[in-house]
Design an enzyme around this catalytic site. Structure first.
Site, PDB file in Angstrom:
ATOM      1  N   SER A  91      36.393  47.735  47.832  1.00  0.00           N
ATOM      2  CA  SER A  91      36.905  49.464  49.056  1.00  0.00           C
ATOM      3  C   SER A  91      36.475  49.050  50.606  1.00  0.00           C
ATOM      4  O   SER A  91      35.967  47.727  50.529  1.00  0.00           O
ATOM      5  CB  SER A  91      35.098  49.689  48.541  1.00  0.00           C
ATOM      6  OG  SER A  91      34.389  50.471  49.331  1.00  0.00           O
ATOM      7  N   GLY A  92      37.210  49.334  51.434  1.00  0.00           N
ATOM      8  CA  GLY A  92      37.114  49.123  52.129  1.00  0.00           C
ATOM      9  C   GLY A  92      36.297  49.390  52.655  1.00  0.00           C
ATOM     10  O   GLY A  92      35.651  48.358  53.874  1.00  0.00           O
ATOM     11  N   SER A  93      35.683  50.449  52.838  1.00  0.00           N
ATOM     12  CA  SER A  93      34.205  50.372  53.641  1.00  0.00           C
ATOM     13  C   SER A  93      32.966  49.299  52.828  1.00  0.00           C
ATOM     14  O   SER A  93      31.804  48.539  54.013  1.00  0.00           O
ATOM     15  CB  SER A  93      33.647  52.460  53.536  1.00  0.00           C
ATOM     16  OG  SER A  93      33.173  51.955  52.776  1.00  0.00           O
ATOM     17  N   ASP A 252      33.302  61.029  51.417  1.00  0.00           N
ATOM     18  CA  ASP A 252      33.051  59.720  51.959  1.00  0.00           C
ATOM     19  C   ASP A 252      32.738  59.859  53.076  1.00  0.00           C
ATOM     20  O   ASP A 252      33.829  60.390  53.713  1.00  0.00           O
ATOM     21  CB  ASP A 252      34.128  59.029  51.510  1.00  0.00           C
ATOM     22  CG  ASP A 252      34.248  57.251  51.790  1.00  0.00           C
ATOM     23  OD1 ASP A 252      33.324  56.785  52.749  1.00  0.00           O
ATOM     24  OD2 ASP A 252      34.267  56.350  51.793  1.00  0.00           O
ATOM     25  N   GLY A 257      38.506  52.942  53.254  1.00  0.00           N
ATOM     26  CA  GLY A 257      39.868  52.284  53.457  1.00  0.00           C
ATOM     27  C   GLY A 257      40.693  51.908  52.333  1.00  0.00           C
ATOM     28  O   GLY A 257      41.899  51.481  52.779  1.00  0.00           O
ATOM     29  N   THR A 258      40.159  51.697  51.351  1.00  0.00           N
ATOM     30  CA  THR A 258      41.209  51.733  49.941  1.00  0.00           C
ATOM     31  C   THR A 258      42.094  53.048  49.820  1.00  0.00           C
ATOM     32  O   THR A 258      43.144  53.140  49.974  1.00  0.00           O
ATOM     33  CB  THR A 258      40.475  51.967  48.690  1.00  0.00           C
ATOM     34  OG1 THR A 258      39.363  52.768  48.150  1.00  0.00           O
ATOM     35  CG2 THR A 258      39.936  50.436  48.712  1.00  0.00           C
TER      36      THR A 258
END
Length: 352
Positions: A91-93, A252, A257-258
């Protein structure tokens, strides 16, 4: 006060999306890789995820991350990501929150103006470049795992009978991507409920109609677990609105990010973006991530990309969560007014 358990958590958000970080009170699960540790935690300690994410201590709008020892010698730390209904491999965040907390609490030594280190995430190692000034992590650039378009221009029939077109891509999670403007939506904050309901309908239909979609090299990562609703692509270097719908059905708050990584993989597969090109995704609340195609790669013998994602994180507080032996909700509860009509907070493991 009696307490059967005390868990220390650092509150954090990345561009609006909560990604709190557990720093004490939970021992790391067994496993010879962080992915195996994630699976062990999901099997044996999922009650702790529910304890922290479900009401009355948590909410559907929260993620939480457990710092664990890295299993790779080149990594500073590992982490297990916990979301309302699943354990995503990346997960980017959440990674931005993890990096921010590691640096601003001194768990990883901060070097100004840049701190470089590697994180051992369930989906694979992720390189971090943190821009730091006056003891603050100002922004985080993460070099994501290999990402790939899995299926393009697929027809999907929704439960209400509508037929739409989706792309499916891996950006650290497996996404179904939909041009929301083709369905009459403008991707504005006032549409959040309608977007969430549409996204959850797409996720449920995609999991049923594409049950065999999986990561090319790790078949335990399978099934569409998240949906991106986006605006049309206007070319490299532009800004595009999007929202990613997290199960059991909410937007979200970050640009995801993903999700941006999955979008870059799809655009690269179509020949609309190439090495070095960038795209900025903007969320419903106006926050932004910048994505760049850093490298062309192979995944399962097919073309893929290595993207980077840049965003910011902020620590929001320091918390001690306790479990009183007399508390009637040791694993929390969920209600459909906020948790939708999903699986009642039970874990949706990608490997199931």
């Amino acid at each position: 006060m009696q307490a059967r358990r005390v868990i220390q958590v650092v509150g954090c958000h990345a561009e609006g999306e909560i990604g709190d970080v557990i720093v004490g009170g939970i021992l790391p699960p067994p496993g010879d890789s962080v992915f195996a540790m994630m699976q062990a935690f999901a099997r044996e300690q999922d009650g702790l995820r529910r304890f922290l994410l479900c009401e009355p201590r948590g909410s559907v709008a929260r993620h939480i991350n457990l710092i664990v020892p890295a299993k790779r010698p080149d990594c500073a730390a590992g982490a297990i990501i916990m979301e309302p209904t699943e354990y995503p491999p990346m997960s980017g965040s959440n990674t931005i929150c993890i990096a921010t907390v590691l640096l601003e609490t001194g768990m990883v030594a901060m070097v100004e103006p840049e701190t470089r280190f590697r994180l051992d995430m369930p989906g694979g190692p992720v390189d971090v470049v943190a821009r730091c000034q006056n003891g603050k992590c100002r922004s985080v650039i993460l070099r994501n795992v290999a990402c790939q378009a899995l299926l393009l221009d697929q027809k999907l029939r929704l439960g209400d009978g509508r037929e739409i077109v989706i792309d499916i891509a891996y950006g650290g999670m497996i996404y179904a991507l939909v041009d929301a403007t083709r369905l009459g939506l403008r991707l504005e904050a006032g549409e959040a409920r309608a977007l969430a309901e549409l996204g959850e309908a797409v996720r449920v239909a995609a999991r049923a109609q594409f049950p065999d979609v999986a990561h090319p090299e790790n078949p335990a990562i399978r099934g569409v677990s998240i949906v991106q609703l986006n605006a049309p692509f206007a070319g490299p270097g532009t800004v595009a609105r999007n929202t990613c719908i997290v199960a059991p059905g909410r937007s979200d708050r970050s640009p995801t990010g993903t999700g941006l990584s999955a979008r870059l993989a799809v655009l690269h597969a179509r020949g609309e973006m190439t090495l070095g090109d960038s795209l900025v995704h903007e969320s419903l609340i106006g926050s932004r991530f910048r994505g760049v195609i850093e490298e062309e790669a192979q995944l399962g013998g097919r073309p893929a990309i290595i993207p980077s994602i840049e965003g910011r994180g902020w620590i929001t507080g320091f918390h001690h969560y306790v479990l009183d032996p007399s508390d009637p909700y040791p694993e929390g509860y969920v209600l459909s007014d906020t948790w939708g009509v999903g699986d009642g907070g039970r874990t949706m493991l990608s490997q199931e």
